[in-house]
Design an enzyme around this catalytic site. Structure first.
Site, PDB file in Angstrom:
ATOM      1  N   GLY A   6     -12.789  21.756  -3.538  1.00 33.03           N
ATOM      2  CA  GLY A   6     -14.206  21.898  -3.844  1.00 33.03           C
ATOM      3  C   GLY A   6     -14.460  23.232  -4.501  1.00 33.03           C
ATOM      4  CD  GLU A   9     -16.631  20.447  -7.743  1.00 34.08           C
ATOM      5  OE1 GLU A   9     -17.486  19.585  -7.451  1.00 34.08           O
ATOM      6  OE2 GLU A   9     -16.396  21.448  -7.029  1.00 34.08           O
ATOM      7  CB  ILE A  10     -15.816  15.393  -6.193  1.00 39.01           C
ATOM      8  CG1 ILE A  10     -15.809  13.863  -6.243  1.00 39.01           C
ATOM      9  CG2 ILE A  10     -17.168  15.932  -5.758  1.00 39.01           C
ATOM     10  CD1 ILE A  10     -16.005  13.211  -4.893  1.00 39.01           C
ATOM     11  CG  ASN A  13     -12.910  11.855  -3.019  1.00 42.21           C
ATOM     12  OD1 ASN A  13     -12.804  12.665  -2.099  1.00 42.21           O
ATOM     13  ND2 ASN A  13     -13.692  10.791  -2.939  1.00 42.21           N
ATOM     14  CB  SER A  14      -9.993  17.043  -1.692  1.00 37.58           C
ATOM     15  OG  SER A  14     -10.050  17.822  -2.858  1.00 37.58           O
ATOM     16  CG  ASP A  65     -22.474  18.666   1.881  1.00 31.67           C
ATOM     17  OD1 ASP A  65     -23.244  19.063   2.776  1.00 31.67           O
ATOM     18  OD2 ASP A  65     -22.748  17.714   1.123  1.00 31.67           O
ATOM     19  CB  THR A 116     -17.046  31.712  -3.878  1.00 30.59           C
ATOM     20  OG1 THR A 116     -17.797  32.255  -2.792  1.00 30.59           O
ATOM     21  CG2 THR A 116     -15.575  31.660  -3.493  1.00 30.59           C
ATOM     22  CD  GLU A 133     -23.211  27.808  -2.747  1.00 30.87           C
ATOM     23  OE1 GLU A 133     -23.874  28.221  -1.781  1.00 30.87           O
ATOM     24  OE2 GLU A 133     -23.718  27.201  -3.708  1.00 30.87           O
TER      25      GLU A 133
END
Length: 286
Positions: free
Chosen positions: A104, A127-128, A162-163, A185, A260, A262
């Protein structure tokens, strides 16, 4: 007076113009915006190899082909070829294995920061979200162009994946030395906890890909999620938590906190960051 162009058209026009202009210009994040999270249980029409040996990594790390020949410095984005599977005429393997994975990876801040710190180590972002993946790929391409001839940023790559579903399709047993899980998330509702990126089942997949002595790095600004991740890793027989002294001595921890996107947002908002590291222990003799 004509109507303003919709945002989707502006984004499309910008991406077309990027392919026609100087590749060394960093992409603008506003043209790659997407919702903060994606449903990992949805069918995202992802392309993935049947097994790690079928993955052509030379498209993402052109400076490290097995033959020793440097390939053109190019990254296939999702508008061209999301992923290439090796055929009988091309092995698609690299001189060295990918050792670091950022699950992610978001807009790639951690990948870019780690690249000069460990120039001989290959790092991969998973990353999705389509637009976000494309942004990271374009950013890596621009950084390589800006630093042509230096070898900088040749050791990082990003793919859409999609991990939660396909990690073993990309990674071999005991391949990795580091796994980063940064600001995932939180899925606050109890019925959504099954979608969290840390669970008993997923921790077994991380243990499969991580070599003994390898480290899982976790960071979040949500304390209940921090406790959840710590409880699940400590409860897993393949992991042990590092001491606070060991955490503070690891240079990757400070990078994870500060580089990062975030992490920077939490700093601006004067929030807390909760960090925990877990070591992969040796499997018992069978």
């Amino acid at each position: 007076m004509g109507r303003a162009r919709p945002k989707s058209q502006k984004r499309g026009d910008y991406r077309v113009s990027r392919s026609q202009e100087n590749a060394a210009e960093l992409p603008k994040k506003k043209f790659y915006r997407q919702r903060a999270h994606a449903n990992p249980f949805s069918d995202h029409h992802l392309v993935y190899p049947a097994c790690p040996d079928e993955m052509d990594w030379t498209l993402y790390y052109p400076a490290f082909p097995t033959q020793g020949e440097t390939l053109p410095n190019h990254i296939f984005t999702h508008n061209q070829s999301c992923m290439r599977i090796s055929d009988s005429t091309r092995s698609g393997s690299l001189q060295k294995n990918i050792e670091v994975v950022d699950i992610g990876c978001g807009f790639g801040g951690l990948l870019v920061a780690l690249a000069p710190l460990m120039p001989e180590t290959l790092a991969l972002g998973l990353e999705i979200r389509t637009s976000v993946t494309e942004y990271v790929q374009e950013k890596i391409r621009a950084l390589r162009a800006q630093n042509e001839g230096t070898g900088l940023y040749q050791n990082i790559g990003c793919i859409r994946a999609n991990s939660m579903k396909f990690l073993p399709n990309f990674l071999r047993k005991s391949q990795l030395s580091k796994i980063f899980i940064c600001f995932p998330d939180p899925h606050f509702k109890a019925r959504k906890h099954k979608a969290r990126i840390v669970s008993a089942t997923l921790n077994s997949e991380y243990a499969f890909a991580l070599r003994p002595g390898g480290i899982v790095y976790t960071i979040t600004d949500v304390e209940p999620l921090h406790q959840w991740m710590a409880e699940h890793f400590v409860a897993h027989p393949s992991f042990e938590r590092l001491s606070q002294e060991e955490e503070e001595a690891d240079e990757c921890v400070q990078v994870m906190k500060s580089e990062t996107e975030e992490g920077r947002k939490v700093t601006r908002n004067q929030g807390q960051k909760f960090v925990a590291l877990f070591r992969r222990i040796e499997d018992p003799p069978w």
